[in-house]
Design a protein around this motif. Structure first.
Motif, PDB file in Angstrom:
ATOM      1  N   ALA A 336     -16.660  -9.109   8.754  1.00  0.00           N
ATOM      2  CA  ALA A 336     -16.719 -10.493   8.274  1.00  0.00           C
ATOM      3  C   ALA A 336     -17.810 -10.608   7.216  1.00  0.00           C
ATOM      4  N   ILE A 352     -16.667 -18.099  13.656  1.00  0.00           N
ATOM      5  CA  ILE A 352     -16.135 -16.751  13.905  1.00  0.00           C
ATOM      6  C   ILE A 352     -16.771 -16.151  15.155  1.00  0.00           C
ATOM      7  N   ILE A 393     -12.399 -10.313   7.412  1.00  0.00           N
ATOM      8  CA  ILE A 393     -12.455 -11.731   7.058  1.00  0.00           C
ATOM      9  C   ILE A 393     -13.490 -11.863   5.950  1.00  0.00           C
ATOM     10  N   ILE A 417      -8.199 -11.277   5.508  1.00  0.00           N
ATOM     11  CA  ILE A 417      -8.047 -12.727   5.629  1.00  0.00           C
ATOM     12  C   ILE A 417      -9.124 -13.362   4.771  1.00  0.00           C
ATOM     13  N   TYR A 419     -11.099 -16.643   3.160  1.00  0.00           N
ATOM     14  CA  TYR A 419     -11.337 -18.046   3.475  1.00  0.00           C
ATOM     15  C   TYR A 419     -12.193 -18.637   2.361  1.00  0.00           C
ATOM     16  N   ALA A 585      -9.984 -18.443  10.880  1.00  0.00           N
ATOM     17  CA  ALA A 585     -10.024 -17.096  10.296  1.00  0.00           C
ATOM     18  C   ALA A 585      -9.954 -16.037  11.386  1.00  0.00           C
ATOM     19  N   ALA A 589      -6.957 -13.355  11.975  1.00  0.00           N
ATOM     20  CA  ALA A 589      -7.272 -11.919  12.000  1.00  0.00           C
ATOM     21  C   ALA A 589      -6.633 -11.263  13.219  1.00  0.00           C
TER      22      ALA A 589
END
Length: 627
Positions: A336, A352, A393, A417, A419, A585, A589
């Motif tokens: 992430a 997250i 992410i 992913i 964002y 997110a 994922a």
């Protein structure tokens, strides 16, 4: 000889249809859903299941048009260019979608509409079939159930509010049927308000405002599932469970759960989404095989679900869980990356981390701050790809320089992913599982409208605005465009006297201080993100201009929330909730790791509005952060 020729012709007539029915061994079907609501998720599930069970190999190219004509146009052009064998779609517009369907038709690609479509006269020319229902009849069903409820309760003058979707012809028919059937049973009923809200969060906000403006409301009519869920959430938030009730459309896990609870939602009139999907797929295969259309309108039959018949609701729920879900691995590793250390990204990170902590599996989270630096991001991405993480992410540093990194992850089988920020959409469609974002033009428009309304109310026709910006990012470029358009529509005499970038609070304060010195006539600042709002507010306070110069902008955080509660400088915040970004997110994922199909390259979140003159809503958000 004539007899022989006749025999040959007869044989051809008999044999040709048989040969025409030979199914191809492989087909490619495009499928567009109108949004990410549970109804369209159900339709998608029906299409995907039908494709998986087909005797033919099916390549399914699915995407979410987000109810946006421009997005739909781009997706349709892609499908037509790819030469798909058929297109299944829920059309965005009765008018703007015509040219797209006409182009597909001219290319020999049959189009199967479901739920929404173009006007019937156009559909008769251009569409293989339109799988729908009698929406007037469906609305009548809800109106009858609502009327019967109030007749049984002895209420002769119920006050109804409507959360609607009447940009679509289907919803226009529903409200007409609802109103006619309701008034036939309860002539004293009144519809006190009707506002559109397509997403659950927006529907909750609209319904909350209605309850405040009209405390006499007895019931809501939700014209689709998101509207039902949003109205129910607003009623619960207001502490009115058991007092205000909801009637509406679309059965889904959410609305079914509300029916089983029974205290708020009393009735749902539902076209079964999965059945739509299965039927749409079957029709697409029939069109590909050259079978004649069953007619331009193919009506599905709705079902009735009542809170006082819980066994029927539970039977529907049980039917949805028939397929065994793919189990999560015992342990997963997710990378992430946050773009900076601002409060927005701190909130995303918290979302997250909270989702990972509550997951049903062990999650190793490898998080880092790319500092908005392409070189730092490159190093961090190489580390994650080398570690073989299960998903990444990220909020991308650049629409261009980040492409090669995401492409490398994609080629390594690692779903990405995005964002908030990402690579350009054309590249994202190739390499990204999904991009969780919002309509940044729309968000900027929201701030522009709030700013314009403020100066209209103050009688200021020529306000001078300064902008503290982040326009190295495409999202901020869209925000300033939306802001400017909406502001000038309300206050044509407004001028933007300066626009400078400053990503961190200290730098934003410095830039805003310099602007105030250079342009003492400034009336307001537009902060394109949270750090810009906080920096501009600090500069105003330092200059002793509190109550004279004001700020409008984006991103709710503990800092901007406190500034709203103070109310002397910051007047309005248009906010995508950071923690919700993080939770979404993480969920996507996990979906990618499980091999689920993407919900579409763009996954839009809905912004919220926070005003300094509505401190109770700001305080409610603050309280939720400390719970």
């Amino acid at each position: 000889m004539k007899k022989l020729l006749c025999l040959i012709v007869l044989l051809l007539l008999v044999v040709s249809p048989v040969l025409a029915q030979d199914a191809p061994t492989e087909v490619t079907i495009g499928a567009l859903w109108l949004d990410a609501s549970e109804f369209y998720t159900g339709v998608r599930a029906g299409i995907e299941t039908a494709a998986a069970n087909s005797e033919t190999t099916v390549n399914l190219l699915g995407n979410n048009s987000q109810g946006d004509a421009a997005v739909e146009a781009e997706q349709m052009q892609t499908l037509i260019g790819a030469g798909v064998d058929a297109i299944i779609m829920s059309a965005v517009s009765e008018t703007s979608s015509v040219a797209l369907i006409e182009e597909a038709n001219a290319a020999g690609i049959p189009v199967i509409c479901y739920n929404t479509c173009i006007a019937q006269a156009d559909a008769e020319r251009l569409v293989y079939t339109w799988i729908t229902g009698d929406h007037f009849q469906q609305g009548s069903g809800v109106g009858q159930a609502t009327g019967e409820y109030f007749v049984a309760a002895g209420v002769t003058d119920p006050v109804i509010a409507v959360v609607s979707c009447e940009r679509y012809g289907a919803c226009q028919q529903r409200i007409a049927g609802f109103t006619e059937a309701l008034l036939a049973l309860v002539p004293g009923a009144t519809i006190v308000d009707n506002q559109e809200a397509l997403e659950v969060d927006r529907a909750e906000e609209v319904a909350t405002n209605m309850l405040t403006a009209h405390p006499e409301i007895d019931a809501f009519y939700g014209e689709a599932g998101n509207m039902v869920a949003g109205a129910a959430a607003a009623i619960e938030l207001a502490g009115l469970s058991g007092q205000v009730v909801v009637f509406g459309h679309d059965i889904s896990p959410t609305t079914a759960g509300l029916l089983l609870d029974g205290s708020i939602v009393k009735y749902i009139n539902a076209m079964i989404a999965q059945d739509f999907g299965q039927t749409a797929f079957d029709m697409a295969m029939a069109a590909i095989a050259g079978e004649p259309s069953p007619g331009v309108i193919y009506n599905m039959t709705p079902r009735n679900f009542y809170s006082d018949k819980p066994e029927e609701v539970q039977a529907w729920i049980d039917g949805q869980s028939g397929a065994e879900a793919t189990p999560l691995p015992e342990e997963i590793t997710i990378g992430a990356l946050w773009l900076d250390a601002s409060e927005f990204y701190t909130g995303v990170r918290a979302g997250i981390e909270g989702a990972a902590a509550n997951a049903d599996t062990t999650v190793n989270l490898l998080g880092n701050n790319s500092q908005g630096d392409a070189a730092v991001e490159a190093e961090q991405m190489q580390t994650l790809i080398g570690a073989g993480v299960d998903a990444i992410i990220m909020s991308a540093v650049s629409e261009t320089s980040s492409v090669a990194l995401i492409q490398q992850a994609s080629e390594a089988g690692i779903p990405v992913i995005c964002y908030n920020t990402c690579i350009a959409q054309a590249d994202a469609e190739q390499y990204v599982y999904t991009w969780i974002t919002g309509d940044h033009f729309q968000q900027g428009s929201g701030v522009g409208q709030a700013t314009g309304e403020y100066f209209v109310a103050a009688g200021v026709t020529d306000p001078v605005i300064a902008v503290v910006s982040c326009e190295r990012y495409g999202a901020c470029q869209q925000r300033i465009a939306g802001f400017t358009e909406a502001l000038l529509a309300l206050v044509p005499g407004a001028t933007i006297v300066d626009n400078q970038e400053a990503l961190e609070v200290d730098r934003a304060e410095e830039v805003a201080t310099n602007m105030l010195t250079a342009h003492p006539e400034i009336d307001a600042f537009y902060g394109e993100a949270g750090n810009m709002v906080a920096g501009a507010a600090a500069a105003i306070e330092l200059a002793g201009l509190s109550g004279q110069v004001v700020v409008f902008g984006h991103d709710i955080s503990p800092t901007t929330a406190q500034l709203l509660l103070d109310g002397t400088i910051v007047k309005y915040i248009n906010a995508m909730i950071a923690e919700d970004f993080g939770q979404t997110a993480f969920d996507l994922a996990v979906a990618a790791i499980l091999g689920e199909l993407s919900p579409g390259v763009i996954y839009n979140m809905t912004p919220r509005n926070f005003y300094s003159d509505k401190p109770e809503e700001v305080q409610a958000w603050l309280d939720s952060q400390s719970s």
